[in-house]
Write a protein that holds these residues in place. Structure first.
Motif, PDB file in Angstrom:
ATOM      1  N   ALA A   1      16.353   5.691   6.501  1.00 18.04           N
ATOM      2  CA  ALA A   1      15.129   6.402   6.503  1.00 18.04           C
ATOM      3  C   ALA A   1      14.463   6.149   5.118  1.00 18.04           C
ATOM      4  N   PRO A   2      13.197   6.209   4.606  1.00 19.02           N
ATOM      5  CA  PRO A   2      13.021   6.435   3.394  1.00 19.02           C
ATOM      6  C   PRO A   2      13.121   7.770   2.968  1.00 19.02           C
TER       7      PRO A   2
ATOM      8  N   VAL B   1      -3.904  -0.787   3.038  1.00 17.01           N
ATOM      9  CA  VAL B   1      -2.715  -0.236   3.538  1.00 17.01           C
ATOM     10  C   VAL B   1      -1.864  -1.522   3.554  1.00 17.01           C
ATOM     11  N   ASP B   2      -0.460  -1.422   3.758  1.00 17.44           N
ATOM     12  CA  ASP B   2       0.415  -2.382   4.027  1.00 17.44           C
ATOM     13  C   ASP B   2       0.944  -2.547   5.392  1.00 17.44           C
TER      14      ASP B   2
ATOM     15  N   ASP C   1       3.881   0.984  -0.873  1.00 19.95           N
ATOM     16  CA  ASP C   1       4.941   1.661  -0.688  1.00 19.95           C
ATOM     17  C   ASP C   1       6.044   0.844  -0.021  1.00 19.95           C
ATOM     18  N   THR C   2       6.810   0.101  -0.841  1.00 14.76           N
ATOM     19  CA  THR C   2       7.778  -1.034  -0.611  1.00 14.76           C
ATOM     20  C   THR C   2       8.997  -0.220   0.255  1.00 14.76           C
ATOM     21  N   GLU C   3       9.306   0.927   0.045  1.00 13.99           N
ATOM     22  CA  GLU C   3      10.544   1.519   0.605  1.00 13.99           C
ATOM     23  C   GLU C   3      10.379   1.892   1.866  1.00 13.99           C
ATOM     24  N   THR C   4       9.359   2.422   2.157  1.00 14.65           N
ATOM     25  CA  THR C   4       8.925   2.902   3.605  1.00 14.65           C
ATOM     26  C   THR C   4       8.692   1.592   4.410  1.00 14.65           C
ATOM     27  N   LYS C   5       8.040   0.556   3.768  1.00 13.86           N
ATOM     28  CA  LYS C   5       7.856  -0.612   4.326  1.00 13.86           C
ATOM     29  C   LYS C   5       9.112  -1.479   4.813  1.00 13.86           C
TER      30      LYS C   5
END
Length: 293
Positions: A51-52, A135-136, A256-260
Motif C-alpha cells: 500500500a502507499p 490527475v494521473d 503521485d507516482t507511489e500511489t500510482k
C-alpha cells in the motif's frame, strides 16, 4: 524480634518483585501494546502488493465514486454495488487494507482528490486529455458511448450529427457533456444547428429527462445502456455508438507516482488471480472491453 521483622519485610519485597515481573511479562517487549491473539491474521501479512505510505486514513484505501452509473457503481437496496465497487475491494485486499467509499457528485471527484480527502478516484472515469492535466490514470477498461432514445426512435437518430437541433441530456461534468460540446464545434463549423445540452447532476436524471420527454436523447456508456435495457425493458433503445477507443481508469493525484505504482501492482494481481474476469462476467461486460488482453 527486630531480626524477624527484617526477614518478614525482605520476604514481602521478594514477593512483590516476582508479582511485578510476572505482570510485565504479559506485554513482553511490545511497548505495552497487546499482542495479536493466537490464530488471528493481520491483513498486511497476507498482502501481495504494498500500500502507499500516505493514506487519508491509516490502513484504509479511501476512494471517491459517483454511485449513479450502473453497472460500474450504483445503489441497490441502499448498498453500494457494481463492478468498480468490487474492484476497489479486490485492490484494497491485495494491499492488505480496507476499502472505504466516499460517495459524491461526479464533478466533485477531482477536487476531492486534489484536496486529499480521498486517496483515489474509482468511478469509471473516462480518460480525457483535459483530465490528464489534473490527475494521473491507471487504465483498466475500454468503452464506447451510446446514443439512447425512447423505443421506436421517433426522430430516426443514428449518429451524433443526427442530434443537431435536438436536446440531449448528459451528466454534468462527465465526458458525455464534453463530447457534446466538442461535437457542437463541428456542427457550428458546418453551419448546422448545435445540439441543445441539458446538463443534469446524475446519469439517472438524464435517463428520467429522456423518459419524460424533456430530452430527445441521452448519452450513456455502452455497458450502462445495456444495463438500462434490462432495468427498463421496452422503454429505450440504442440508436448508435461512438468513441469505441475511449478508456476508463482509476485516478490518482498528479505526480503521485507511489500511489500510482501501488494501484498498478495490486490491479495486476487482481487480473492474474482471475477476479477481474469474474467481475466482468458477473456484470455482463463484453470481453472485448477488457483492457488486459
Amino acid at each position: 524480634m527486630m531480626k524477624n521483622t527484617k526477614m518478614l519485610v525482605c520476604a514481602m519485597l521478594v514477593l512483590m518483585v516476582a508479582v511485578l515481573s510476572a505482570c510485565s511479562g504479559t506485554n513482553g517487549a511490545n511497548g505495552g501494546q497487546a499482542s495479536s491473539p493466537a490464530g488471528s491474521s493481520n491483513p498486511q501479512e497476507t498482502a501481495s502488493a504494498a500500500a502507499p505510505s500516505f493514506l487519508v486514513e491509516k490502513g484504509v484505501l479511501t476512494y471517491g465514486t459517483a454511485a449513479t452509473f450502473p453497472p460500474f457503481e450504483y445503489m441497490l437496496n441502499n448498498e453500494f454495488t457494481g463492478f468498480d465497487i468490487e474492484l476497489g475491494q479486490a485492490i484494497a485486499k491485495e494491499m492488505g487494507v480496507e476499502a472505504k467509499i466516499q460517495s459524491m457528485n461526479f464533478d466533485g471527484l477531482i477536487p476531492a482528490l486534489q484536496g486529499k480527502r480521498i486517496d483515489i478516484i474509482n468511478s469509471a472515469m473516462y480518460i480525457k486529455p483535459e483530465r490528464e492535466e489534473q490527475v494521473d490514470f491507471i487504465p483498466y477498461m475500454g468503452l464506447a458511448d451510446s446514443i439512447v432514445v425512447k423505443s421506436g426512435n421517433p426522430h430516426g437518430i443514428k449518429s451524433m450529427d443526427d442530434l443537431s437541433g435536438y436536446t440531449v441530456a448528459v451528466t454534468r461534468g462527465a465526458v458525455e457533456e464534453i463530447n457534446v460540446r466538442e461535437h457542437n464545434v463541428k456542427l457550428k463549423q458546418a453551419d448546422k444547428p448545435e445540439i441543445k445540452i441539458l446538463a443534469l447532476p446524475t446519469a439517472n436524471d438524464a435517463v428520467l429527462a429522456t423518459e419524460q420527454g424533456r430530452a430527445d436523447a441521452f448519452l450513456h456508456s455502452s455497458p450502462g445502456a445495456a444495463y438500462l435495457q434490462e432495468e427498463k425493458p421496452g422503454v429505450f433503445e440504442i440508436a448508435g455508438s461512438f468513441g469505441a477507443d475511449t478508456k476508463i481508469g482509476i485516478a490518482v493525484r498528479k505526480g503521485d507516482t507511489e500511489t500510482k505504482t501501488a494501484i498498478e501492482a495490486a490491479l495486476k494481481k487482481v487480473v492474474e488471480n482471475g477476479t477481474y474476469k469474474q467481475l466482468m462476467e458477473k456484470y455482463h461486460l463484453p470481453a472485448e472491453m477488457s483492457y488486459f488482453k
